[in-house]
Motif scaffolding. Structure first.
Motif, PDB file in Angstrom:
ATOM      1  N   ALA A 168       0.757  -1.168   0.266  1.00 19.11           N
ATOM      2  CA  ALA A 168      -0.022   0.037   0.039  1.00 19.11           C
ATOM      3  C   ALA A 168       0.897   1.146   0.029  1.00 19.11           C
ATOM      4  O   ALA A 168       0.480   2.295  -0.407  1.00 19.11           O
ATOM      5  N   ASP A 169       1.989   1.247   0.303  1.00 20.66           N
ATOM      6  CA  ASP A 169       2.800   2.363   0.523  1.00 20.66           C
ATOM      7  C   ASP A 169       3.909   2.313  -0.601  1.00 20.66           C
ATOM      8  O   ASP A 169       4.749   3.286  -0.572  1.00 20.66           O
ATOM      9  N   SER A 170       3.760   1.559  -1.515  1.00 20.26           N
ATOM     10  CA  SER A 170       4.571   1.516  -2.692  1.00 20.26           C
ATOM     11  C   SER A 170       4.394   2.773  -3.624  1.00 20.26           C
ATOM     12  O   SER A 170       3.446   3.235  -3.697  1.00 20.26           O
ATOM     13  N   PRO A 171       5.590   3.260  -4.095  1.00 23.11           N
ATOM     14  CA  PRO A 171       5.426   4.628  -5.124  1.00 23.11           C
ATOM     15  C   PRO A 171       4.867   3.962  -6.413  1.00 23.11           C
ATOM     16  O   PRO A 171       5.299   3.131  -7.002  1.00 23.11           O
ATOM     17  N   SER A 229       0.719  10.478 -10.596  1.00 20.59           N
ATOM     18  CA  SER A 229       0.685  11.141  -9.251  1.00 20.59           C
ATOM     19  C   SER A 229      -1.005  11.075  -9.081  1.00 20.59           C
ATOM     20  O   SER A 229      -1.303  11.201  -7.653  1.00 20.59           O
ATOM     21  N   ASP A 230      -1.737  11.073  -9.895  1.00 18.38           N
ATOM     22  CA  ASP A 230      -3.232  10.827  -9.556  1.00 18.38           C
ATOM     23  C   ASP A 230      -3.566   9.412  -8.979  1.00 18.38           C
ATOM     24  O   ASP A 230      -4.641   9.513  -8.388  1.00 18.38           O
ATOM     25  N   ALA A 231      -2.792   8.534  -9.201  1.00 17.74           N
ATOM     26  CA  ALA A 231      -3.162   7.362  -8.422  1.00 17.74           C
ATOM     27  C   ALA A 231      -2.830   7.293  -6.998  1.00 17.74           C
ATOM     28  O   ALA A 231      -1.881   7.875  -6.388  1.00 17.74           O
ATOM     29  N   PHE A 232      -3.677   6.427  -6.222  1.00 22.01           N
ATOM     30  CA  PHE A 232      -3.628   6.385  -5.046  1.00 22.01           C
ATOM     31  C   PHE A 232      -4.010   5.088  -4.532  1.00 22.01           C
ATOM     32  O   PHE A 232      -4.821   4.310  -5.316  1.00 22.01           O
ATOM     33  N   TYR A 233      -3.692   4.538  -3.275  1.00 20.22           N
ATOM     34  CA  TYR A 233      -4.167   3.404  -2.280  1.00 20.22           C
ATOM     35  C   TYR A 233      -5.272   3.694  -1.746  1.00 20.22           C
ATOM     36  O   TYR A 233      -5.270   4.628  -0.954  1.00 20.22           O
ATOM     37  N   SER A 234      -6.571   2.955  -1.948  1.00 21.86           N
ATOM     38  CA  SER A 234      -7.733   3.202  -1.316  1.00 21.86           C
ATOM     39  C   SER A 234      -7.725   2.206  -0.268  1.00 21.86           C
ATOM     40  O   SER A 234      -7.821   0.834  -0.563  1.00 21.86           O
TER      41      SER A 234
END
Length: 314
Positions: free
Chosen positions: A247-250, A254-259
């Motif tokens: 979940a903390d991986s780059p 930049s618009d992508a995110f972990y939900s």
């Protein structure tokens, strides 16, 4: 300023707000479940339920050929002429107009058409992965079909299928087709490490835990497009089992995110549609999230990955 070529690429990705076609999406979801269950009733089991899925076509979504007796039949949602087309290998054919009608009526029309074609079929009379699961035969609450929205949704699937297909070509290990799962109504492609996974706990609404046990029997990294998330849908990527630190991986863009609510990385469709290079934007998301899963779980990437252009100079 974007180039003409880039502008054309962006225009190929249509705008369809989730809120603007909610009623049509919910009705269509029940319709595709009915047709999907027809395929489920006849096709032999494949690993991870690959035998039940649909495929994107130049006009919509198809079951592909389904065995029946000594022949075959198929069913296609045509989102250009807005017809459901049923065809048999002995030359039989029936068309059902895709227009606003209750799910119960659609269910009856499909059953009657199959009877007339000599392919009588009994299906489970309730949907999966939704809550509440109103039986198809008495579902009069879902009845809306907006042909423009259905057409735009198919155009979204066309673009997603194309980019997912290019991503799939970079893998020589076990990998699914790019296919449409009617349970959650998403287009998906899944890569596998080759190792078995811990037993899945299940928990999908109105879907037996054993279904998920089969679907997630082996370690995987899965990605796809879902039309129900965010403002205009979303691309997603997840791993099962999820490796530590995933979940903390780059990841990019930049618009992508972990939900944490969904347990997966998400990339809003609108961020893709408005990007200077939508294809590259999605490709970056798919690759970076896969790398996070594969590296985190210690996959043998050298043995599993390949160059799809390896014969280009021949």
């Amino acid at each position: 300023m974007a180039t003409t070529e880039t502008s054309r690429a962006g225009a190929a990705w249509p705008r369809l707000r989730v809120d603007d076609w909610a009623e049509t999406r919910e009705t269509l979801h029940m319709w595709v479940q009915i047709v999907g269950k027809v395929r489920l009733a006849h096709a032999p089991l494949l690993n991870h339920w690959w035998e039940v899925t649909f495929y994107v076509t130049p006009r919509g979504l198809t079951t592909s050929a389904i065995p029946y007796g000594a022949g075959f039949f198929d069913i296609e949602f045509d989102f250009v002429d807005h017809m459901l087309r049923l065809r048999t290998s002995d030359g039989g054919a029936r068309d059902i107009a895709l227009e606003s009608m209750p799910v119960a009526d659609f269910h009856g029309c499909v059953g009657q058409a199959l009877e007339e074609l000599g392919v009588p079929t009994t299906i489970q009379d309730h949907p999966n992965e939704v809550e509440p699961a109103v039986p198809f035969s008495v579902d009069y609450q879902h009845h809306t079909y907006d042909p423009r929205a259905a057409h735009l949704f198919w155009r979204q699937l066309l673009q997603a299928d194309r980019v997912l297909g290019a991503f799939r070509a970079q893998f020589v290990g076990k990998v699914s087709p790019v296919h449409f799962f009617w349970g959650a109504m998403d287009l998906a492609c899944t890569r596998f490490s080759g190792r078995r996974a811990p037993r899945h706990p299940g928990g999908a609404p109105n879907c037996g835990d054993w279904v998920m046990v089969e679907g997630y029997s082996h370690e995987l990294s899965s990605c796809g497009f879902w039309p129900g998330g965010g403002e205009e849908g979303a691309f997603y990527s997840y791993a099962y089992p999820e490796p530590a630190g995933f979940a903390d991986s780059p990841v990019s863009p930049s618009d992508a995110f972990y939900s944490r609510q969904n347990g997966q990385f998400l990339l809003p469709y609108e961020a893709v549609r408005t990007a200077d290079d939508p294809d590259r934007t999605v490709a970056g998301f798919l690759h970076s999230t896969y790398v996070a899963a594969a590296n985190g779980a210690g996959w043998d990437r050298a043995a599993l990955e390949t160059d799809p252009d390896r014969w280009a100079d021949r």
